[in-house]
Write a protein that holds these residues in place. Structure first.
Motif, mmCIF file in Angstrom:
data_model
loop_
_atom_site.group_PDB
_atom_site.id
_atom_site.type_symbol
_atom_site.label_atom_id
_atom_site.label_comp_id
_atom_site.label_asym_id
_atom_site.label_seq_id
_atom_site.Cartn_x
_atom_site.Cartn_y
_atom_site.Cartn_z
ATOM 1 N N SER A 94 35.008 51.911 34.761
ATOM 2 C CA SER A 94 35.032 50.522 34.177
ATOM 3 C C SER A 94 36.231 49.700 34.616
ATOM 4 C CB SER A 94 34.703 50.086 32.929
ATOM 5 O OG SER A 94 35.539 50.763 31.893
ATOM 6 N N ALA A 95 37.496 50.308 34.531
ATOM 7 C CA ALA A 95 38.724 49.782 34.552
ATOM 8 C C ALA A 95 38.868 49.845 36.379
ATOM 9 C CB ALA A 95 40.060 50.561 33.980
ATOM 10 N N PHE A 96 38.493 50.518 36.764
ATOM 11 C CA PHE A 96 38.645 50.898 38.520
ATOM 12 C C PHE A 96 37.672 49.666 38.897
ATOM 13 C CE2 PHE A 96 35.654 52.300 41.639
ATOM 14 C CZ PHE A 96 36.536 52.154 42.876
ATOM 15 N N SER A 97 36.497 49.593 38.462
ATOM 16 C CA SER A 97 35.553 48.586 38.772
ATOM 17 C C SER A 97 36.224 47.177 38.684
ATOM 18 C CB SER A 97 34.320 48.650 38.232
ATOM 19 O OG SER A 97 33.581 50.010 38.288
ATOM 20 N N LEU A 98 36.947 46.960 37.561
ATOM 21 C CA LEU A 98 37.503 45.525 37.298
ATOM 22 C C LEU A 98 38.581 45.213 38.391
ATOM 23 C CD1 LEU A 98 37.666 42.883 35.565
ATOM 24 C CD2 LEU A 98 39.240 44.314 34.163
ATOM 25 N N ASP A 99 39.245 46.335 38.523
ATOM 26 C CA ASP A 99 40.491 46.146 39.671
ATOM 27 C C ASP A 99 39.892 45.760 40.986
ATOM 28 O OD1 ASP A 99 42.315 46.884 37.485
ATOM 29 O OD2 ASP A 99 42.473 48.745 38.311
ATOM 30 N N TRP A 104 38.726 41.724 45.067
ATOM 31 C CA TRP A 104 37.718 40.751 45.709
ATOM 32 C C TRP A 104 37.694 39.375 45.560
ATOM 33 C CZ3 TRP A 104 34.250 42.571 49.355
ATOM 34 C CH2 TRP A 104 33.049 41.808 49.680
ATOM 35 N N GLU A 105 37.796 39.017 44.265
ATOM 36 C CA GLU A 105 37.854 37.492 43.826
ATOM 37 C C GLU A 105 38.982 36.841 44.139
ATOM 38 O OE1 GLU A 105 36.492 37.532 39.603
ATOM 39 O OE2 GLU A 105 34.670 37.611 40.264
ATOM 40 N N ARG A 106 40.000 37.430 44.397
ATOM 41 C CA ARG A 106 41.383 36.925 45.043
ATOM 42 C C ARG A 106 41.362 36.689 46.579
ATOM 43 N NH1 ARG A 106 45.528 40.703 41.559
ATOM 44 N NH2 ARG A 106 45.033 39.760 39.593
ATOM 45 N N LEU A 111 41.479 44.619 51.196
ATOM 46 C CA LEU A 111 42.296 45.561 50.306
ATOM 47 C C LEU A 111 41.334 46.081 49.132
ATOM 48 C CD1 LEU A 111 45.193 46.683 49.540
ATOM 49 C CD2 LEU A 111 45.437 44.412 48.191
ATOM 50 N N ALA A 112 40.494 45.262 48.627
ATOM 51 C CA ALA A 112 39.456 45.732 47.823
ATOM 52 C C ALA A 112 38.499 46.835 48.222
ATOM 53 C CB ALA A 112 38.265 44.545 47.372
#
Length: 140
Positions: A94-99, A104-106, A111-112
């Protein structure tokens, strides 16, 4: 003589510790339940906690970002307990997915994508090589 001094930093670690323990226990429960229900031929328990944990991470972070928690709840403590602690203990995926989503959102889509592919490939290779090292060192 060692004296522990209580500090805000210690409180954060305690909050994470408690959430992490509960998350790990929940992960074990889900793994055992799915194993009993579906068998152990496919890692359905791991897949289940990774997907559920990622879903909950998205809901939690989205909720925290949208709500002004004010005096009702300390938002940082809640994030430490649920995101870092509970979901971190439940699944680090879940932390990996959030990162990955944060990159992506940035606007850092390349890079994502590199982070996702690199994380999966390197982590799988690391387990492969770790097993090879253990087998070489501990084969009897």
């Amino acid at each position: 003589m060692c004296v522990l001094v209580y500090s805000r930093g210690m409180q954060a670690y305690l909050i994470i510790f408690l959430g992490g323990g509960l998350g790990a226990a929940a992960r074990h429960f889900v793994g055992a339940a799915t194993g009993r229900s579906f068998g152990h031929g496919f890692p359905i328990g791991t897949l289940t906690v990774n997907v559920i944990g990622s879903l909950f991470m998205g809901v939690l972070i989205g909720w925290l970002a949208q709500r002004a928690l004010g005096n009702m709840i300390n938002g940082q403590d809640l994030r430490l307990f649920l995101a870092t602690g509970f979901l971190g203990g439940f699944t680090t995926f879940s932390a990996f997915s959030l990162d990955a989503i944060t990159l992506w959102e940035r606007g850092a889509t390349g890079l994502a994508a590199g982070y996702v592919v690199g994380s999966v490939v390197l982590s799988v290779l690391a387990v492969f090589f770790g097993l090879a090292i253990a087998r070489a060192l501990f084969a009897g």
